[in-house]
Write an enzyme that holds these catalytic residues in place. Structure first.
Site, short mmCIF file in Angstrom:
data_model
loop_
_atom_site.label_atom_id
_atom_site.label_comp_id
_atom_site.label_asym_id
_atom_site.label_seq_id
_atom_site.Cartn_x
_atom_site.Cartn_y
_atom_site.Cartn_z
N SER A 5 -4.77 2.59 4.27
CA SER A 5 -4.91 1.97 2.95
C SER A 5 -4.90 0.44 3.07
O SER A 5 -5.68 -0.25 2.40
CB SER A 5 -3.78 2.46 2.04
OG SER A 5 -3.90 1.92 0.76
N LYS A 33 0.79 -1.24 0.00
CA LYS A 33 0.00 0.00 0.00
C LYS A 33 0.82 1.28 0.00
O LYS A 33 0.34 2.33 0.42
CB LYS A 33 -1.00 0.03 1.17
CG LYS A 33 -1.83 -1.22 1.34
CD LYS A 33 -2.31 -1.84 0.06
CE LYS A 33 -3.38 -1.04 -0.64
NZ LYS A 33 -3.72 -1.69 -1.95
N VAL A 40 -6.41 9.43 -13.78
CA VAL A 40 -6.32 8.68 -15.03
C VAL A 40 -6.15 7.18 -14.73
O VAL A 40 -6.81 6.33 -15.34
CB VAL A 40 -5.18 9.22 -15.93
CG1 VAL A 40 -4.97 8.33 -17.15
CG2 VAL A 40 -5.50 10.65 -16.36
N HIS A 64 7.39 -7.48 -2.07
CA HIS A 64 7.16 -6.78 -0.80
C HIS A 64 8.09 -7.32 0.29
O HIS A 64 7.91 -7.02 1.47
CB HIS A 64 5.72 -6.98 -0.32
CG HIS A 64 4.67 -6.23 -1.08
ND1 HIS A 64 4.84 -4.96 -1.54
CD2 HIS A 64 3.40 -6.58 -1.43
CE1 HIS A 64 3.74 -4.56 -2.17
NE2 HIS A 64 2.86 -5.53 -2.10
P1 A3P Z 1 -5.18 4.67 -0.91
O1 A3P Z 1 -5.83 3.41 -0.39
O2 A3P Z 1 -4.70 5.54 0.19
O3 A3P Z 1 -6.04 5.40 -1.88
P2 A3P Z 1 -0.21 -0.32 -3.65
O4 A3P Z 1 -0.25 -0.19 -5.13
O5 A3P Z 1 1.15 -0.36 -3.08
O6 A3P Z 1 -1.12 -1.41 -3.20
O7 A3P Z 1 -0.80 1.05 -3.06
C1 A3P Z 1 -2.16 1.40 -3.23
C2 A3P Z 1 -2.35 2.83 -2.79
O8 A3P Z 1 -1.75 3.69 -3.76
C3 A3P Z 1 -3.82 3.23 -2.71
O9 A3P Z 1 -3.86 4.23 -1.69
C4 A3P Z 1 -4.03 3.79 -4.10
O10 A3P Z 1 -5.16 4.61 -4.22
C5 A3P Z 1 -2.74 4.57 -4.27
N1 A3P Z 1 -2.46 4.90 -5.66
C6 A3P Z 1 -2.51 4.10 -6.74
N2 A3P Z 1 -2.21 4.77 -7.85
C7 A3P Z 1 -1.96 6.05 -7.47
C8 A3P Z 1 -1.62 7.25 -8.17
N3 A3P Z 1 -1.48 7.27 -9.49
N4 A3P Z 1 -1.45 8.37 -7.44
C9 A3P Z 1 -1.59 8.38 -6.11
N5 A3P Z 1 -1.92 7.28 -5.39
C10 A3P Z 1 -2.11 6.13 -6.08
#
Ligand code: A3P
Length: 296
Positions: free
Chosen positions: A139, A48, A232, A109
């Site tokens: 998250s 996350k 996007v 991870h």
């Molecule tokens: P949130 O749950 O806070 O919205 P991972 O890919 O490591 O699982 O992380 C997921 C988190 O990154 C989620 O956070 C997701 O919304 C956020 N995320 C994914 N793409 C993103 C982007 N382009 N810009 C900002 N946050 C992004």
């Protein structure tokens, strides 16, 4: 009340006290013995922390900003996830990686002390993305709600306790970020922060380009920034995980592309939890030079 999850598809194996989504001891041995290639690029994160976001940035860089190429399949099919065997795939991702042509982009991870030693030996480049613990926790909580392969988080309070004691997949956030922070002094690791990328994607992508020794035009750089922006990516089925079966992720419970905003933890932490957190954080991070922004 929360619905009971009769079983999780991830058999949780503990290695060094760290819960990993690995199916068996035998599989763990294969992971430890994974043969890296010198031109592999590893993307390492605590869950996350912006993994999917960075995966899209790196794939766009690799494909010189060709959006259509990046839309060939979804993120999970584009990048092997070193330690995972997904139920909807025939083989463990590790085996898929073995058959991939170079240069490979591989996601993991794993904490630094559990990384396959050949990655160090081959001196592979590694990009690490860290995200502040409070937003990471929130998250991760929502992800546990919607990803039925993971244990049911019950409620925020319970999950908060588990996260703080490191009793979650991939263990303690604290150990993870500190372990990789220390590793960067002796290895080719570019250590980035989610909050920095959010604040100034151009500057952070330029760091990545320098690290990868790659030049791209201003036009392509702008295209990458646009294509990998939260709004996007949220609309793109090849990056938002909506193409997966609902048995893996149920976006009606909570979308994978949820908020993408530093500071969302303020909507979840009680005043008491926040005070307790800050105290505990001080203790756990003592002696580390790592600093995080919890808002931008
Ligand atoms: P949130 O749950 O806070 O919205 P991972 O890919 O490591 O699982 O992380 C997921 C988190 O990154 C989620 O956070 C997701 O919304 C956020 N995320 C994914 N793409 C993103 C982007 N382009 N810009 C900002 N946050 C992004």
């Amino acid at each position: 009340s929360t619905m009971e999850r009769s079983s999780t598809l991830f058999n949780i194996l503990e290695v060094d006290g760290i819960p990993l989504p690995v199916l068996s001891k035998e599989m763990w041995n294969k992971i430890s013995n994974f043969q890296a290639r010198p031109d592999d690029l590893f993307l390492v994160t605590y869950p996350k922390s912006g993994t999917t976001w960075m995966q899209e940035i790196l794939d766009m860089i690799k494909n010189d900003g060709d959006v259509e190429k990046c839309k060939r399949v979804n993120t999970l099919e584009r990048y092997p996830f070193l330690e995972v065997k997904f139920p909807h795939k025939e083989k463990p991702d590790l085996e898929i990686a073995l058959e991939m042509s170079s240069p490979r982009l591989i996601k993991t991870h794993l904490p630094s002390h559990l990384i396959p030693p050949s990655i160090w030996k081959e001196n592979c480049k590694i990009i690490y993305v860290a995200r502040n613990a409070k937003d990471c926790l929130v998250s991760f909580y929502h992800f546990h709600r919607m990803a039925s392969l993971l244990p049911d988080p019950q409620n925020f309070e319970e999950f908060y306790e588990k996260f703080m004691s490191g009793k979650v997949l991939f263990g303690s956030w604290f150990d993870h970020v500190k372990g990789w922070w220390a590793a960067k002094d002796t290895h080719q690791i570019l250590y980035l922060f989610y909050e920095d990328i959010k604040k100034d994607p151009k500057r952070e992508i330029e760091k990545i380009l320098k690290f990868l020794e790659k030049d791209i035009s201003e036009e392509i750089l702008n295209k990458i920034i646009y294509h990998t922006s939260f709004d996007v990516m949220k609309q793109n089925p090849m990056t938002n995980y909506t193409t997966l079966p609902t048995s893996i992720m149920d976006h009606s419970i909570s979308p994978f592309m949820r908020k993408g905003m530093p500071g969302d933890w303020k909507n979840y932490f009680t005043v008491a939890q926040n005070e307790e957190f800050d105290k505990d954080y001080q203790k756990k991070m003592t002696g580390s030079t790592l600093t995080f922004r919890t808002e931008i």
